[in-house]
Design a protein around this motif. Sequence first.
Motif, short mmCIF file in Angstrom:
data_model
loop_
_atom_site.label_atom_id
_atom_site.label_comp_id
_atom_site.label_asym_id
_atom_site.label_seq_id
_atom_site.Cartn_x
_atom_site.Cartn_y
_atom_site.Cartn_z
N GLY A 58 0.72 -1.22 -0.05
CA GLY A 58 -0.02 0.09 0.10
C GLY A 58 0.81 1.22 0.02
O GLY A 58 0.23 2.45 -0.16
N ASP A 59 2.10 1.26 0.36
CA ASP A 59 3.05 2.51 0.04
C ASP A 59 3.22 2.65 -1.12
O ASP A 59 3.48 2.03 -2.05
CB ASP A 59 4.31 2.06 0.81
N SER A 60 3.36 4.03 -1.32
CA SER A 60 3.39 4.80 -2.73
C SER A 60 4.99 5.02 -2.76
O SER A 60 5.57 5.51 -1.75
CB SER A 60 2.83 5.99 -2.88
N VAL A 61 5.73 4.44 -3.64
CA VAL A 61 7.29 4.44 -3.67
C VAL A 61 7.90 4.95 -5.02
O VAL A 61 7.09 4.94 -6.00
CB VAL A 61 7.93 3.15 -3.31
N VAL A 62 8.88 5.28 -5.01
CA VAL A 62 9.75 5.65 -6.15
C VAL A 62 11.21 4.80 -6.30
O VAL A 62 11.93 4.69 -5.09
CB VAL A 62 10.08 7.28 -6.19
N GLY A 65 15.10 4.02 -10.51
CA GLY A 65 15.18 4.13 -11.89
C GLY A 65 14.08 5.24 -12.32
O GLY A 65 13.72 5.56 -13.49
N GLY A 66 13.46 5.63 -11.19
CA GLY A 66 12.13 6.79 -11.20
C GLY A 66 10.80 6.18 -11.50
O GLY A 66 9.84 6.96 -12.04
N ILE A 67 10.72 5.01 -11.46
CA ILE A 67 9.41 4.44 -11.64
C ILE A 67 8.67 4.73 -10.22
O ILE A 67 8.95 4.34 -9.15
CB ILE A 67 9.42 2.76 -11.76
N HIS A 68 7.58 5.28 -10.54
CA HIS A 68 6.56 5.47 -9.37
C HIS A 68 5.43 4.30 -9.57
O HIS A 68 4.91 4.02 -10.41
CB HIS A 68 5.85 7.03 -9.74
N GLY A 69 4.95 4.08 -8.24
CA GLY A 69 4.09 2.70 -8.08
C GLY A 69 3.76 2.58 -6.63
O GLY A 69 4.34 3.46 -5.73
N ALA A 84 0.53 0.43 -12.64
CA ALA A 84 -0.86 0.89 -13.10
C ALA A 84 -1.85 -0.14 -12.70
O ALA A 84 -1.53 -1.26 -12.17
CB ALA A 84 -0.73 0.92 -14.69
N THR A 85 -2.94 -0.04 -13.28
CA THR A 85 -4.20 -1.00 -12.68
C THR A 85 -3.84 -2.27 -13.40
O THR A 85 -3.91 -2.44 -14.52
CB THR A 85 -5.57 -0.43 -12.93
N SER A 94 16.13 -3.12 -2.62
CA SER A 94 17.17 -2.13 -2.67
C SER A 94 17.08 -1.04 -3.34
O SER A 94 17.56 -0.08 -3.36
CB SER A 94 18.48 -2.79 -2.54
N SER A 95 15.90 -1.24 -4.43
CA SER A 95 16.08 -0.39 -5.62
C SER A 95 14.91 0.86 -5.19
O SER A 95 14.98 1.78 -5.83
CB SER A 95 15.47 -0.99 -6.99
N ILE A 96 14.39 0.67 -4.14
CA ILE A 96 13.48 1.74 -3.43
C ILE A 96 14.27 2.76 -2.91
O ILE A 96 15.32 2.48 -2.15
CB ILE A 96 12.57 1.29 -2.55
N THR A 97 13.97 4.02 -3.53
CA THR A 97 14.74 5.14 -2.98
C THR A 97 14.12 6.13 -2.13
O THR A 97 14.75 6.92 -1.32
CB THR A 97 15.44 6.03 -4.10
N GLU A 98 12.60 5.95 -2.39
CA GLU A 98 11.64 7.13 -1.48
C GLU A 98 10.28 6.47 -1.34
O GLU A 98 9.92 5.93 -2.09
CB GLU A 98 11.55 8.27 -2.24
N VAL A 99 9.80 6.83 -0.15
CA VAL A 99 8.42 6.49 0.03
C VAL A 99 7.69 7.53 0.07
O VAL A 99 8.05 8.82 0.78
CB VAL A 99 8.14 5.75 1.39
N LYS A 100 6.72 7.86 -0.87
CA LYS A 100 6.03 9.14 -0.94
C LYS A 100 4.72 9.21 0.10
O LYS A 100 4.29 8.11 0.30
CB LYS A 100 5.40 9.15 -2.25
N GLN A 101 4.41 10.16 0.58
CA GLN A 101 3.49 10.48 1.47
C GLN A 101 2.05 10.64 1.03
O GLN A 101 1.87 11.17 0.04
CB GLN A 101 3.59 11.47 2.68
#
Length: 101
Positions: A58-62, A65-69, A84-85, A94-101
Amino acid sequence: MATEAFAMAGTGAAQGQGGYEGIIMLVAMFAIFYFLLIRPQQKRAKQHKELIGNLKPGDSVVTAGGIHGKIASVDEGTISLEVATGVKMKMNRSSITEVKQ
């Protein structure tokens, strides 16, 4: 002749101090490198390890490589990222760099 001997004795004493000054400069340079380069790098690595350890579905991450999902599932070394749906990608944690709020 006496003046030359006295001058040589003076340079010998100065060379003895030069060794300690060199060691002090070496220690000072190491301290500067530690506080400006090594310590911040270790801090960032610790934060990234903590970020990866706290991932949950359920976390939104980046990714790197710049992929958002959004995380669909979390395994031990990989995650399933929904970009995408109905479109899921399997990636290393380890490829996750950021968790978006």
